[in-house]
Design a protein around this motif. Structure first.
Motif, PDB file in Angstrom:
ATOM      1  N   THR A 140       0.825  -1.214   0.000  1.00 56.47           N
ATOM      2  CA  THR A 140       0.000   0.000   0.000  1.00 56.47           C
ATOM      3  C   THR A 140       0.862   1.268   0.000  1.00 56.47           C
ATOM      4  O   THR A 140       0.491   2.270  -0.619  1.00 56.47           O
ATOM      5  CB  THR A 140      -1.025  -0.033   1.149  1.00 56.47           C
ATOM      6  OG1 THR A 140      -1.979   1.004   0.951  1.00 56.47           O
ATOM      7  CG2 THR A 140      -0.391   0.113   2.507  1.00 56.47           C
ATOM      8  N   LEU A 141       2.022   1.233   0.652  1.00 60.66           N
ATOM      9  CA  LEU A 141       2.932   2.373   0.599  1.00 60.66           C
ATOM     10  C   LEU A 141       3.502   2.546  -0.812  1.00 60.66           C
ATOM     11  O   LEU A 141       3.623   3.662  -1.311  1.00 60.66           O
ATOM     12  CB  LEU A 141       4.059   2.220   1.620  1.00 60.66           C
ATOM     13  CG  LEU A 141       3.668   2.520   3.060  1.00 60.66           C
ATOM     14  CD1 LEU A 141       4.707   1.974   4.033  1.00 60.66           C
ATOM     15  CD2 LEU A 141       3.461   4.018   3.260  1.00 60.66           C
ATOM     16  N   GLN A 142       3.826   1.442  -1.455  1.00 61.06           N
ATOM     17  CA  GLN A 142       4.334   1.506  -2.827  1.00 61.06           C
ATOM     18  C   GLN A 142       3.281   2.113  -3.753  1.00 61.06           C
ATOM     19  O   GLN A 142       3.589   2.982  -4.572  1.00 61.06           O
ATOM     20  CB  GLN A 142       4.733   0.106  -3.305  1.00 61.06           C
ATOM     21  CG  GLN A 142       5.380   0.087  -4.660  1.00 61.06           C
ATOM     22  CD  GLN A 142       5.865  -1.305  -5.035  1.00 61.06           C
ATOM     23  OE1 GLN A 142       5.606  -2.296  -4.354  1.00 61.06           O
ATOM     24  NE2 GLN A 142       6.584  -1.384  -6.130  1.00 61.06           N
ATOM     25  N   ALA A 143       2.041   1.688  -3.604  1.00 66.05           N
ATOM     26  CA  ALA A 143       0.958   2.228  -4.438  1.00 66.05           C
ATOM     27  C   ALA A 143       0.746   3.717  -4.162  1.00 66.05           C
ATOM     28  O   ALA A 143       0.571   4.516  -5.089  1.00 66.05           O
ATOM     29  CB  ALA A 143      -0.332   1.447  -4.192  1.00 66.05           C
ATOM     30  N   ARG A 190       9.352   9.764 -15.828  1.00 68.56           N
ATOM     31  CA  ARG A 190       8.543   8.571 -15.612  1.00 68.56           C
ATOM     32  C   ARG A 190       8.870   7.954 -14.260  1.00 68.56           C
ATOM     33  O   ARG A 190       9.996   8.066 -13.775  1.00 68.56           O
ATOM     34  CB  ARG A 190       8.756   7.571 -16.750  1.00 68.56           C
ATOM     35  CG  ARG A 190      10.151   7.021 -16.816  1.00 68.56           C
ATOM     36  CD  ARG A 190      10.406   6.178 -18.070  1.00 68.56           C
ATOM     37  NE  ARG A 190      11.014   7.041 -19.059  1.00 68.56           N
ATOM     38  CZ  ARG A 190      10.715   7.048 -20.346  1.00 68.56           C
ATOM     39  NH1 ARG A 190       9.825   6.221 -20.825  1.00 68.56           N
ATOM     40  NH2 ARG A 190      11.305   7.871 -21.169  1.00 68.56           N
ATOM     41  N   VAL A 191       7.872   7.327 -13.679  1.00 67.87           N
ATOM     42  CA  VAL A 191       8.049   6.594 -12.437  1.00 67.87           C
ATOM     43  C   VAL A 191       7.562   5.175 -12.692  1.00 67.87           C
ATOM     44  O   VAL A 191       6.562   4.965 -13.369  1.00 67.87           O
ATOM     45  CB  VAL A 191       7.307   7.265 -11.250  1.00 67.87           C
ATOM     46  CG1 VAL A 191       5.815   7.343 -11.475  1.00 67.87           C
ATOM     47  CG2 VAL A 191       7.622   6.571  -9.945  1.00 67.87           C
ATOM     48  N   GLY A 192       8.323   4.222 -12.194  1.00 65.02           N
ATOM     49  CA  GLY A 192       7.946   2.824 -12.381  1.00 65.02           C
ATOM     50  C   GLY A 192       8.162   2.037 -11.111  1.00 65.02           C
ATOM     51  O   GLY A 192       9.003   2.383 -10.288  1.00 65.02           O
ATOM     52  N   SER A 193       7.373   0.986 -10.967  1.00 60.01           N
ATOM     53  CA  SER A 193       7.544   0.104  -9.814  1.00 60.01           C
ATOM     54  C   SER A 193       8.210  -1.185 -10.263  1.00 60.01           C
ATOM     55  O   SER A 193       7.966  -1.666 -11.380  1.00 60.01           O
ATOM     56  CB  SER A 193       6.191  -0.191  -9.160  1.00 60.01           C
ATOM     57  OG  SER A 193       5.339  -0.852 -10.067  1.00 60.01           O
ATOM     58  N   GLU A 194       9.078  -1.706  -9.401  1.00 59.64           N
ATOM     59  CA  GLU A 194       9.738  -2.989  -9.651  1.00 59.64           C
ATOM     60  C   GLU A 194      10.421  -3.024 -11.020  1.00 59.64           C
ATOM     61  O   GLU A 194      10.302  -3.986 -11.766  1.00 59.64           O
ATOM     62  CB  GLU A 194       8.734  -4.145  -9.520  1.00 59.64           C
ATOM     63  CG  GLU A 194       7.974  -4.188  -8.218  1.00 59.64           C
ATOM     64  CD  GLU A 194       8.837  -4.441  -6.987  1.00 59.64           C
ATOM     65  OE1 GLU A 194       9.881  -5.121  -7.103  1.00 59.64           O
ATOM     66  OE2 GLU A 194       8.481  -3.957  -5.903  1.00 59.64           O
ATOM     67  N   TRP A 195      11.141  -1.951 -11.355  1.00 63.80           N
ATOM     68  CA  TRP A 195      11.818  -1.812 -12.644  1.00 63.80           C
ATOM     69  C   TRP A 195      13.323  -1.924 -12.419  1.00 63.80           C
ATOM     70  O   TRP A 195      13.919  -1.099 -11.719  1.00 63.80           O
ATOM     71  CB  TRP A 195      11.452  -0.455 -13.244  1.00 63.80           C
ATOM     72  CG  TRP A 195      11.954  -0.153 -14.611  1.00 63.80           C
ATOM     73  CD1 TRP A 195      12.367  -1.042 -15.574  1.00 63.80           C
ATOM     74  CD2 TRP A 195      12.095   1.146 -15.184  1.00 63.80           C
ATOM     75  NE1 TRP A 195      12.738  -0.362 -16.710  1.00 63.80           N
ATOM     76  CE2 TRP A 195      12.579   0.986 -16.497  1.00 63.80           C
ATOM     77  CE3 TRP A 195      11.846   2.438 -14.724  1.00 63.80           C
ATOM     78  CZ2 TRP A 195      12.834   2.052 -17.349  1.00 63.80           C
ATOM     79  CZ3 TRP A 195      12.090   3.503 -15.566  1.00 63.80           C
ATOM     80  CH2 TRP A 195      12.570   3.310 -16.862  1.00 63.80           C
ATOM     81  N   ALA A 196      13.925  -2.951 -12.997  1.00 64.15           N
ATOM     82  CA  ALA A 196      15.366  -3.162 -12.845  1.00 64.15           C
ATOM     83  C   ALA A 196      16.154  -1.994 -13.434  1.00 64.15           C
ATOM     84  O   ALA A 196      15.737  -1.390 -14.423  1.00 64.15           O
ATOM     85  CB  ALA A 196      15.785  -4.461 -13.529  1.00 64.15           C
ATOM     86  N   VAL A 239      16.324  -4.000  -8.260  1.00 59.57           N
ATOM     87  CA  VAL A 239      14.933  -3.747  -8.633  1.00 59.57           C
ATOM     88  C   VAL A 239      14.294  -2.969  -7.485  1.00 59.57           C
ATOM     89  O   VAL A 239      13.694  -3.552  -6.582  1.00 59.57           O
ATOM     90  CB  VAL A 239      14.176  -5.071  -8.906  1.00 59.57           C
ATOM     91  CG1 VAL A 239      12.736  -4.794  -9.315  1.00 59.57           C
ATOM     92  CG2 VAL A 239      14.885  -5.888  -9.980  1.00 59.57           C
ATOM     93  N   PRO A 240      14.448  -1.632  -7.497  1.00 60.83           N
ATOM     94  CA  PRO A 240      13.865  -0.838  -6.415  1.00 60.83           C
ATOM     95  C   PRO A 240      12.340  -0.922  -6.437  1.00 60.83           C
ATOM     96  O   PRO A 240      11.739  -1.215  -7.468  1.00 60.83           O
ATOM     97  CB  PRO A 240      14.318   0.588  -6.712  1.00 60.83           C
ATOM     98  CG  PRO A 240      15.161   0.534  -7.918  1.00 60.83           C
ATOM     99  CD  PRO A 240      15.126  -0.829  -8.482  1.00 60.83           C
ATOM    100  N   ASP A 241      11.754  -0.617  -5.298  1.00 56.74           N
ATOM    101  CA  ASP A 241      10.292  -0.613  -5.237  1.00 56.74           C
ATOM    102  C   ASP A 241       9.725   0.435  -6.184  1.00 56.74           C
ATOM    103  O   ASP A 241       8.717   0.195  -6.841  1.00 56.74           O
ATOM    104  CB  ASP A 241       9.829  -0.391  -3.798  1.00 56.74           C
ATOM    105  CG  ASP A 241      10.228  -1.567  -2.916  1.00 56.74           C
ATOM    106  OD1 ASP A 241      10.002  -2.722  -3.323  1.00 56.74           O
ATOM    107  OD2 ASP A 241      10.799  -1.333  -1.837  1.00 56.74           O
ATOM    108  N   LEU A 242      10.368   1.597  -6.262  1.00 57.10           N
ATOM    109  CA  LEU A 242       9.980   2.647  -7.209  1.00 57.10           C
ATOM    110  C   LEU A 242      11.223   3.321  -7.758  1.00 57.10           C
ATOM    111  O   LEU A 242      12.227   3.459  -7.051  1.00 57.10           O
ATOM    112  CB  LEU A 242       9.107   3.712  -6.535  1.00 57.10           C
ATOM    113  CG  LEU A 242       7.700   3.277  -6.125  1.00 57.10           C
ATOM    114  CD1 LEU A 242       7.075   4.297  -5.200  1.00 57.10           C
ATOM    115  CD2 LEU A 242       6.825   3.050  -7.330  1.00 57.10           C
TER     116      LEU A 242
END
Length: 185
Positions: free
Chosen positions: A42-45, A60-66, A79-82
């Motif tokens: 929920t914090l990531q979202a 751009r912002v991405g989640s779980e993007w290497a 692979v950061p959370d964001l």
């Protein structure tokens, strides 16, 4: 299934099929990421929503993007959370389904229950030495966000103290705002 004890090249790692488990490339091995729990998710979202609304037209912002980086002279694909990266560093025209090839301005990691701030202090140092400009570590238990800077310093933000950074012009968030958006306060 990935055999995590097998030595891989970066190219072999990047060619692995996507699956239910996310991996980071560390010291020639595919290392599984911790399976996120509710607070983490929920914090990531919440952060994704808040940063995405700020960065429209900027990057751009991405989640779980290497990200393709070097750590202690070796290929590293964390692979950061964001991840936030401006269009100045990675042009808007870049549209490829692959790991981030440029240094992001910001990576955000969220501590899971079986992880420690000490682990993330080391990882933040590695990110910064590899060329990432800022690292935020979100602590769900401590209800705080710790910002790490390239000079080795860091600052902890709690409650209504605004996180403002010339590197991210126009972005102003508070820890309270993030945790309220995540419905955790």
């Amino acid at each position: 299934m990935v055999n995590t004890g097998t030595q891989l090249t970066l190219e072999e790692f990047l060619a692995l099929p996507e699956g239910d488990v996310n991996y980071e490339f560390v010291d020639g091995q595919a290392v599984p990421k911790v399976s996120p729990k509710y607070f983490h998710s929920t914090l990531q979202a919440a952060l994704l929503l808040l940063i995405r609304s700020w960065c429209k037209g900027k990057g751009r912002v991405g989640s779980e993007w290497a990200i393709l980086l070097k750590r202690q002279g070796k290929d590293w694909a964390p692979v950061p959370d964001l991840t936030y990266i401006s269009y100045e560093r990675l042009p808007k025209s870049w549209k490829r389904n692959e790991a981030c090839p440029a240094f992001p301005e910001l990576v955000i990691e969220i501590i899971s229950p079986d992880q420690t701030m000490k682990e993330f202090e080391e990882k933040a140092k590695d990110y910064l030495e590899a060329g990432v400009s800022r690292v935020w570590v979100v602590d769900p238990e401590g209800i705080s966000i710790r910002v790490f800077f390239p000079d080795g310093s860091s600052q902890v933000y709690r409650d209504t103290t605004s996180i403002v950074d010339a590197l991210l012009p126009g972005l102003e968030l508070t820890t309270r705002q993030v945790f309220e958006e995540a419905d955790l306060l």
